[in-house]
Scaffold this motif. Structure first.
Motif, PDB file in Angstrom:
ATOM      1  N   ILE A  20       0.837  -1.212   0.000  1.00 63.77           N
ATOM      2  CA  ILE A  20       0.000   0.000   0.000  1.00 63.77           C
ATOM      3  C   ILE A  20       0.869   1.257   0.000  1.00 63.77           C
ATOM      4  CG2 ILE A  20      -1.653   1.358   1.344  1.00 63.77           C
ATOM      5  CD1 ILE A  20      -2.970  -1.264   2.185  1.00 63.77           C
ATOM      6  N   THR A  21       1.875   1.298   0.837  1.00 62.38           N
ATOM      7  CA  THR A  21       2.739   2.481   0.877  1.00 62.38           C
ATOM      8  C   THR A  21       3.597   2.601  -0.384  1.00 62.38           C
ATOM      9  OG1 THR A  21       4.269   1.182   2.247  1.00 62.38           O
ATOM     10  CG2 THR A  21       2.831   2.755   3.375  1.00 62.38           C
ATOM     11  N   THR A  22       3.913   1.474  -1.034  1.00 59.87           N
ATOM     12  CA  THR A  22       4.597   1.535  -2.324  1.00 59.87           C
ATOM     13  C   THR A  22       3.708   2.231  -3.346  1.00 59.87           C
ATOM     14  OG1 THR A  22       5.886  -0.466  -1.906  1.00 59.87           O
ATOM     15  CG2 THR A  22       5.561   0.169  -4.216  1.00 59.87           C
ATOM     16  N   ARG A  23       2.429   1.834  -3.355  1.00 53.28           N
ATOM     17  CA  ARG A  23       1.479   2.502  -4.245  1.00 53.28           C
ATOM     18  C   ARG A  23       1.361   3.978  -3.895  1.00 53.28           C
ATOM     19  NH1 ARG A  23      -4.705   0.406  -5.523  1.00 53.28           N
ATOM     20  NH2 ARG A  23      -5.345   2.168  -6.851  1.00 53.28           N
ATOM     21  N   GLY A  24       1.315   4.270  -2.599  1.00 47.94           N
ATOM     22  CA  GLY A  24       1.212   5.666  -2.173  1.00 47.94           C
ATOM     23  C   GLY A  24       2.407   6.490  -2.607  1.00 47.94           C
ATOM     24  N   ALA A  25       3.609   5.902  -2.541  1.00 49.70           N
ATOM     25  CA  ALA A  25       4.816   6.610  -2.967  1.00 49.70           C
ATOM     26  C   ALA A  25       4.780   6.886  -4.461  1.00 49.70           C
ATOM     27  CB  ALA A  25       6.051   5.801  -2.598  1.00 49.70           C
ATOM     28  N   LYS A  26       4.240   5.946  -5.230  1.00 46.91           N
ATOM     29  CA  LYS A  26       4.124   6.162  -6.675  1.00 46.91           C
ATOM     30  C   LYS A  26       3.084   7.233  -6.993  1.00 46.91           C
ATOM     31  CE  LYS A  26       5.597   1.562  -8.235  1.00 46.91           C
ATOM     32  NZ  LYS A  26       5.194   0.346  -8.985  1.00 46.91           N
ATOM     33  N   VAL A  27       1.980   7.246  -6.252  1.00 49.57           N
ATOM     34  CA  VAL A  27       0.970   8.293  -6.434  1.00 49.57           C
ATOM     35  C   VAL A  27       1.576   9.658  -6.120  1.00 49.57           C
ATOM     36  CG1 VAL A  27      -1.227   9.210  -5.596  1.00 49.57           C
ATOM     37  CG2 VAL A  27      -0.969   6.749  -5.980  1.00 49.57           C
ATOM     38  N   PHE A  28       2.365   9.727  -5.056  1.00 50.40           N
ATOM     39  CA  PHE A  28       3.028  10.981  -4.704  1.00 50.40           C
ATOM     40  C   PHE A  28       3.936  11.434  -5.844  1.00 50.40           C
ATOM     41  CE2 PHE A  28       6.510  13.495  -3.120  1.00 50.40           C
ATOM     42  CZ  PHE A  28       5.887  14.404  -2.279  1.00 50.40           C
ATOM     43  N   ARG A  29       4.723  10.525  -6.386  1.00 49.31           N
ATOM     44  CA  ARG A  29       5.635  10.877  -7.473  1.00 49.31           C
ATOM     45  C   ARG A  29       4.864  11.349  -8.697  1.00 49.31           C
ATOM     46  NH1 ARG A  29       9.034   6.021  -9.783  1.00 49.31           N
ATOM     47  NH2 ARG A  29       6.962   5.527 -10.603  1.00 49.31           N
ATOM     48  N   ARG A  30       3.730  10.714  -8.982  1.00 51.80           N
ATOM     49  CA  ARG A  30       2.946  11.050 -10.175  1.00 51.80           C
ATOM     50  C   ARG A  30       2.253  12.402 -10.044  1.00 51.80           C
ATOM     51  NH1 ARG A  30       1.480  12.024 -14.595  1.00 51.80           N
ATOM     52  NH2 ARG A  30       0.014  10.892 -15.924  1.00 51.80           N
ATOM     53  N   GLN A  31       1.752  12.720  -8.855  1.00 50.73           N
ATOM     54  CA  GLN A  31       0.885  13.882  -8.722  1.00 50.73           C
ATOM     55  C   GLN A  31       1.474  15.027  -7.911  1.00 50.73           C
ATOM     56  OE1 GLN A  31      -3.243  13.547  -8.627  1.00 50.73           O
ATOM     57  NE2 GLN A  31      -3.319  11.322  -8.710  1.00 50.73           N
TER      58      GLN A  31
END
Length: 473
Positions: free
Chosen positions: A356-367
């Motif tokens: 979940i936090t891996t996904r969150g880190a990718k969302v942060f990088r994207r947006q």
């Protein structure tokens, strides 16, 4: 849907890397433009016999111009491309795709500038005054044309004008802020050249103080056009979109502060130049001239910050958000998520607790990563530290209303929840809580808030407000 990775430089925000290089380059490039005009003026003074030392100044001054603008200017110019590609490749790509022929034309003028400059540098002692003047005019014209062309592309980012509807290159290039920006930058270029000239004159050891004073007074003629700056600045403000003007005039304290710094520094330089150097014909020593040039650098930095910041939430106004997402992509990303087209893994060493936090880190990088760090300068964990989880969910879901200079959240409920979990975990390091299964009630609340916020930004193109209001209701 093109997706490019954003390199993160925590604790420095990525945008600051571009800004540092860009401000230095803009300062040097504008000095080069004004320097060409100043050299033509002093060559004319020498040819007409108005100044006995003008020819000596031209030959010495140009060496400084070559060393500074050709070398440092070229290096920082490449530096802008390099740093921009690392952080905001989508913006640079959009500018190149839309204006590639104008970029190519600008490079031709740059080549002409380099050719004329080095021809003068190599042969100025072997050719006639008339031939020297022709080379200097060629150099000054090519340098100013580079400014002319780049100004059209840069001002298009803030005020694309009719390009939004028609995608006409001419309408995008000759946009509402093109002319005030061009005239303003030309005066800045003359000002920088005049100030550098005052420093260079003080390095000419063969001249006595009276001879230096006369050269400085001639250089001060290039500072007189600063009296037009308030008019051109007001014209530029009126040509800006209303919400951008609102940020600058007080809606954003930071932007208003930088605007005031730029205005204050310009007033100090202009007042000293007009009264002391032009009217009273005073001598100015190298230390004072250097101080004035430093004020000019501060004014340039403040002005560039305001120009960049006033585009928020866009990178290219009405067409691309600062995170590289287009407004018409938000609705699709709300349905399918923001990572469907993002193939890039996290950089080795990125701290996460699990899936979940891996996904969150990718969302942060994207947006978020173009403008924010996770923790550091403009860090999101610091900005949201006082919010509980529900506040974070609602405020991010309604981001364009929470902070009107931010784009709408472009992702689904799972993306948003994983981002909240990642940010909370980064501060608290509670692996079990961060990686716990997502609760249906929390996801339902997020979906409700996303629907309430809609997919439209707070800042819309003229004519879309009424239609958007009907759609959102």
């Amino acid at each position: 849907m093109d997706v490019y990775p954003v390199n993160q430089y925590d604790p420095l925000m990525p945008g600051i890397m571009i800004a540092i290089v860009a401000v230095v380059h803009v300062f040097l490039a504008q000095f080069a433009v004004g320097g060409g005009m100043l050299l033509c003026y002093f060559q004319w003074l020498a040819m007409t016999g108005r100044s006995a030392n003008a020819r000596l100044f031209v030959h010495g001054y140009f060496k400084w111009l070559v060393l500074i603008s050709f070398v440092a200017g070229a290096v920082t110019g490449v530096g802008i491309w390099f740093t921009s590609i690392q952080v905001s490749a989508f913006t640079i790509g959009g500018m190149i795709r839309n204006f590639h022929w104008i970029w190519a034309t600008e490079y031709l003028f740059f080549l002409l500038e380099v050719f004329a400059g080095y021809m003068f540098y190599r042969y100025h002692q072997k050719i006639s005054d008339a031939a020297c003047m022709k080379l200097l005019v060629m150099y000054a014209f090519a340098a100013w044309m580079s400014l002319f062309l780049i100004n059209g592309i840069i001002s298009w980012q803030l005020t694309p004008g009719g390009w939004i509807e028609k995608h006409s290159i001419l309408e995008g290039f000759f946009n509402p802020t093109f002319w005030p920006s061009l005239f303003f930058r030309t005066i800045v270029a003359l000002t920088l050249a005049g100030l550098v000239a005052c420093i260079v004159v003080n390095t000419m050891q063969s001249l006595d103080q009276e001879a230096k004073r006369k050269l400085i007074n001639y250089a001060a003629h290039l500072l007189v056009p600063m009296v037009l700056m308030p008019i051109l600045g007001g014209w530029f403000l009126l040509a800006m979109p209303a919400d951008s003007r609102g940020w600058v005039l007080g809606g954003s304290p930071t932007m208003n502060l930088f605007l005031n710094i730029s205005i204050g520094a310009s007033l100090a330089i202009g007042g000293y130049a007009l009264i002391g150097l032009y009217l009273q014909r005073l001598y100015i020593n190298g230390a004072t001239a250097t101080l004035l040039l430093m004020l000019a650098f501060g004014a340039t930095a403040g002005g560039e910050f305001v120009r960049e910041g006033s585009r928020k939430p866009y990178s290219i106004r009405y067409w691309m958000y600062s995170n590289g997402i287009h407004p018409d992509q938000v609705a699709q990303m709300r349905k399918e998520g923001c990572l469907v087209h993002d193939p890039y893994p996290l950089v080795n060493g990125t701290e996460v607790a699990g899936e979940i936090t891996t996904r969150g880190a990718k969302v942060f990088r994207r947006q978020c990563a173009v403008c924010h760090t996770v923790s550091g300068l403009n860090g999101v964990t610091e900005l949201t530290e006082s919010w509980d989880e529900d506040q974070m969910r609602m405020n991010i879901a309604k981001l364009q209303h929470t902070k009107p200079f931010m784009p709408p959240f472009a992702g689904n409920a799972e993306d948003l929840e994983s981002l909240v979990r990642y940010l909370k975990w980064f501060n608290e390091r509670n692996d079990e809580q961060a990686e716990a299964p997502m609760e249906e009630a929390a996801l339902a609340d997020i979906n409700k808030w996303l629907d309430q916020a809609g997919t439209e930004p707070a800042s819309k193109p003229p004519g879309r407000e009424a239609a958007s209001s009907e759609g959102d209701s």
